[in-house]
Structure formats: C-alpha cells, structure tokens
Design an enzyme around this catalytic site. Structure first.
Site, PDB file in Angstrom:
ATOM      1  N   SER A 173      23.347 -57.557 -44.838  1.00 17.43           N
ATOM      2  CA  SER A 173      22.189 -58.445 -45.038  1.00 17.43           C
ATOM      3  C   SER A 173      21.260 -58.252 -46.226  1.00 17.43           C
ATOM      4  O   SER A 173      20.918 -59.197 -47.225  1.00 17.43           O
ATOM      5  CB  SER A 173      21.371 -58.108 -43.784  1.00 17.43           C
ATOM      6  OG  SER A 173      21.257 -57.490 -43.279  1.00 17.43           O
ATOM      7  N   HIS A 226      16.362 -56.034 -45.909  1.00 21.76           N
ATOM      8  CA  HIS A 226      16.275 -57.285 -47.049  1.00 21.76           C
ATOM      9  C   HIS A 226      15.038 -57.181 -48.290  1.00 21.76           C
ATOM     10  O   HIS A 226      15.412 -57.438 -48.902  1.00 21.76           O
ATOM     11  CB  HIS A 226      15.630 -58.142 -45.491  1.00 21.76           C
ATOM     12  CG  HIS A 226      16.172 -58.459 -45.064  1.00 21.76           C
ATOM     13  ND1 HIS A 226      16.247 -59.141 -42.999  1.00 21.76           N
ATOM     14  CD2 HIS A 226      17.709 -57.689 -44.264  1.00 21.76           C
ATOM     15  CE1 HIS A 226      17.021 -59.148 -42.520  1.00 21.76           C
ATOM     16  NE2 HIS A 226      17.647 -57.906 -43.006  1.00 21.76           N
TER      17      HIS A 226
END
Length: 478
Positions: A173, A226
């Site tokens: 991610s 992230h």
C-alpha cells in the site's frame, strides 16, 4: 474505492479518439480511453485476465501484480495462513520490523512491499494497483512506473521505521500510494480542459484523503508508511511532468534520472540516521531472533508472562513456560546508564522489555529483573529506603522471616544491601512454581543516590545466571 467507474470497459467509446503526444513528450487526456483499455488489455474473451499479461507498452503493472500474487501464493504453499498469517511467518518472509531491519536486515525495507497479511489484504492492494496503473502507465511509461513503485515503497518503509519502528509492517500500500501520488501530480499540473481530468482529479484526491483519514482511527493501518510513499510518488510525478516539457529526449532523461538520484540519496541518509540512532535493546531482539528465542516468546505469549488476575499480591497466576537457560551460542550484553552511573551485563537469552514503571527491565519466561533509580532529597530519605528494604524480610519484632536473608555485600567495590525471600507462582492448572526474590539496594550520600534492583528467579539455573549478573554490578562515582 466503492465506485471506480474507470474500470468499466464500456467507457471506452466515450474517451478514446485523441490521445496524442503533446509538446516535449507530455501526453494529454484526449483519447485516454483507447490508450488505457486497448494498451492494457485485449477486448474479448479473457478481457479481465489480459490486464495481468505483460505486453510491449504495458508491462510494469502486470509485472508488479504478478510479483505480489506470486509471493503470496508461495507463502501459502509453505504453510503460511491464507487469511491471517502470524507475525513470525511475516518476519520470515521479509516484513519490516525495526529491531531486525535496523540491525542488519536492511533488505526488509524492500521485501515488505511484496508481502501481505492475508488474502483480503492482497485483494485490496491488487485492486488499487490495477486501477491506478491503468491510467498512470500510459502517461508515464513502464520504466517510470517501476521507479515510482520502488522509490515510494522504500520511502514508505523508512517512514514507518521513523514513526513506529516496533511495528511489524507489510503490504504494497505504501508503494501504491506513491503511484496515486504520481498520478495526482500529473492531474494537478496538467493544463488541459478535459472533463475526465477533473473527474479523475476529484476521484484520486478523494481516495487519498479518505484512506489517510481512515488510517488515523485504525491502529492496523500504517499511515506513516502511506504518507511517506505518497509524498515520494507525488514528487516524482512533479519531476516527470517537468522533464516531459523538455523537448530533447536526452535532456529529459537527465532531468528525471537526476531527480531519482537525489531522492534515493536522501532516502539513504535518512535510513542511515535511523540505524545509528536506534535503541540499544534492538540488538537484544536481533540476538533473540537469531537464536530462535523470539519465536518461542511469540508462541508462548508476547512477553512470556500472562497474569490471569490483576492486583498487588505476591501470588500471581501464569500460563507459560518457566524460561530458557543459557547455551553456548548466547553472549553477554553490556548495559550502562549514564545518568546514574550504573552498569552491568546480562546474557542474550534474557531480553529487554519496558514495563512503564521501572527504569530498566529484562525477562526470560517467568524470570525477570528490574532496576529503579530514586532521587532522595535528604539523608533521612535514603536511610528510610534502606530501613524499609531490610524490614521487608522481617516480622513485626524485627526478626527475619523463615527462608529470608538480609546482608550487606560489596560488588566491584560498591556496597549494596541484599535481601532475599521465597515466593511462589501459581499456574493455571493449580500447580505452583517455587521462586526466589532477591533485592539489591544501593544508597549513597553526597550526592544522594538510591537504586533498587529486583531479581525474580524460578529455579537454580536462573538464580545462577542472576548471581553472575550481580557480580558485574558497578556504580561509577560522580
């Protein structure tokens, strides 16, 4: 991510008649539909599966998808849980974990981007990667997509180490956020008037904002990773946009490569700073991992100790193994505290475990040792603490309790008050383990310094190890 209409192949007829090369090599959004769908997949039977098949102008996303899926498939074949792999399995397969990554397993900042914590985790990332790749690869080109994924993945790993190195982190991610950041940059700075640009800009911006906000309230989401990947990808997207405005191909490559080199250099410096500033107990964890002790701890409980009831009583119930004695592979680890001047050494089969109230703690199954430093404000405070320690093993008349001892010992020229008393630990099945609690008290005037060292041993082998530790106790005079 519930309504990503860009995946609908029927949109092809409305988008695709004009994707042409703009000045300096920058592509416009006209005819994006034809370039995305015709370049990424082959219409007809097996349309969806064709997204996973590399071809000349669209090989980066299929390659990255294939790597992530293949790694997970092989993990499952070796016995790793399909829906919820355990942490030890993830560590074996390359998860990012500060105590291991920063002490030598540097490759983990890369491998963690291809390891997933279950089938659902993989599916979500495959979907997100496929969606962003359908738009980004035709814009940037395959090599740039691979570069964005790689650098964003590395930045996400290092950002995670910077914010919470003790987390075990896996997943693509962070790298995928980098791809979304690069796409957002291209959309943001594109000057055309295409309606699809505005729609995608809102959709991608909303995706990024939603996921970051969601991560704030979920402890299982590594928002630092992230964000690190997102920022790296966004910067690369901006740089590639600037480079594409240069008319000469050679100069475009120089601008792009120079920016990539600068980002990689900054990453190396950041990671190097983390390795030099890591907590000293990370080496203990690495030794535990090398010797297999860490796996044993995880299998028997996170810390090796599981109280069944809370309270201040001396008898507590536990449900774990007694501990692990030294082997020929274990080494002695030095510890020193600059503020107090205290130092000693302990064997590597014991591991540091902060508990929130003592200044230092090591554990080995049911055996443990703590150190607490006290600031005495007057002679009576230090003397009062000494008296309290001596009276802790005496009855109301000042006589020693049965099985208890109280003496003054000199270790390496330093005087300690040493008291010892029998204890016992109740197991869940109703059986008892006999233990012995030994406390060393250090009290010094001018300047006033007080220190309490508590050792809890369940059997003779562990008492011997603690006695050897005590032989190394030393307090440096100010």
């Amino acid at each position: 991510m519930d309504n990503h209409k860009a995946f609908d192949p029927d949109m092809g007829s409305s988008l695709s008649s004009q994707l042409v090369s703009g000045s300096g090599g920058e592509r416009s959004f006209e005819n994006m539909d034809r370039d995305v769908l015709a370049g990424a997949a082959e219409p007809g039977k097996g349309f969806f599966l064709s997204f996973f098949i590399p071809r000349r102008d669209f090989w980066a996303i299929p390659l990255l998808l294939g790597c992530n899926i293949l790694v997970f498939f092989v993990m499952c074949l070796t016995g790793v849980g399909v829906l919820e792999p355990d942490n030890i399995s993830l560590l074996h397969w390359g998860a990012n974990f500060g105590p291991l990554t920063l002490t030598g397993d540097y490759w983990r900042v890369w491998t963690c981007n291809f390891v997933h914590s279950g089938l659902i985790h993989l599916i979500m990332n495959v979907y997100a990667l496929l969606f962003v790749g359908l738009f980004l690869e035709p814009m940037l080109g395959s090599l740039r997509v691979v570069m964005v994924y790689s650098l964003a993945g590395l930045y996400s790993s290092v950002a995670g180490l910077f914010c919470h190195a003790d987390w075990i982190s896996v997943g693509a991610s962070g790298a995928i956020f980098g791809l979304y950041g690069a796409l957002f940059a291209r959309l943001l700075f594109y000057k055309g008037q295409s309606s699809w640009r505005k729609i995608l800009l809102i959709a991608i911006g909303g995706f990024i904002l939603y996921n970051l906000l969601y991560g704030i309230g979920d402890n299982n989401v590594d928002n630092a990773a992230h964000t690190g990947g997102l920022v790296a990808g966004f910067l690369l997207g901006v740089v590639y946009g600037v480079a594409d405005k240069v008319r000469e191909k050679g100069k475009r490559m120089v601008v792009a490569c120079l920016a990539e080199f600068v980002l990689l250099s900054e990453l190396v410096c950041w990671f190097s700073a983390l390795t030099h500033g890591m907590p000293p107990d990370y080496q203990d964890v690495r030794e535990a991992w090398r010797s297999g002790q860490l796996e044993a701890y995880v299998e028997n409980g996170e810390t090796g100790i599981h109280p069944e009831e809370d309270g201040m009583g001396q008898n507590r119930e536990y449900t774990v193994v007694e501990g692990w004695t030294m082997t020929d592979q274990d080494v002695w680890i030095p510890f020193s505290d600059e503020a107090s001047g205290f130092s000693f050494r302990y064997p590597s089969n014991w591991h540091r475990k902060p508990d929130g109230w003592s200044d230092f703690r090591i554990e080995n199954g049911l055996n443990w040792m703590t150190i607490e430093y006290s600031d005495a404000t007057a002679d009576t405070d230090a003397q009062g603490m000494r008296d309290a320690l001596e009276l802790s093993v005496c009855d109301g008349d000042g006589h020693l309790l049965v099985g208890c001892t109280c003496e003054t010992v000199v270790l390496n020229g330093v005087e300690f008050v040493k008291v010892s008393s029998p204890q016992r630990i109740s197991l869940k099945d109703g059986k008892w383990i006999e233990a012995r609690r030994t406390t060393y008290g250090y009290y010094k005037d001018n300047p006033l310094r007080c220190m309490t060292i508590v050792q809890w041993a369940t059997s003779e082998p562990f008492r011997k190890e603690m006695d050897e530790m005590a032989q190394s106790f030393f307090v440096r005079e100010p």
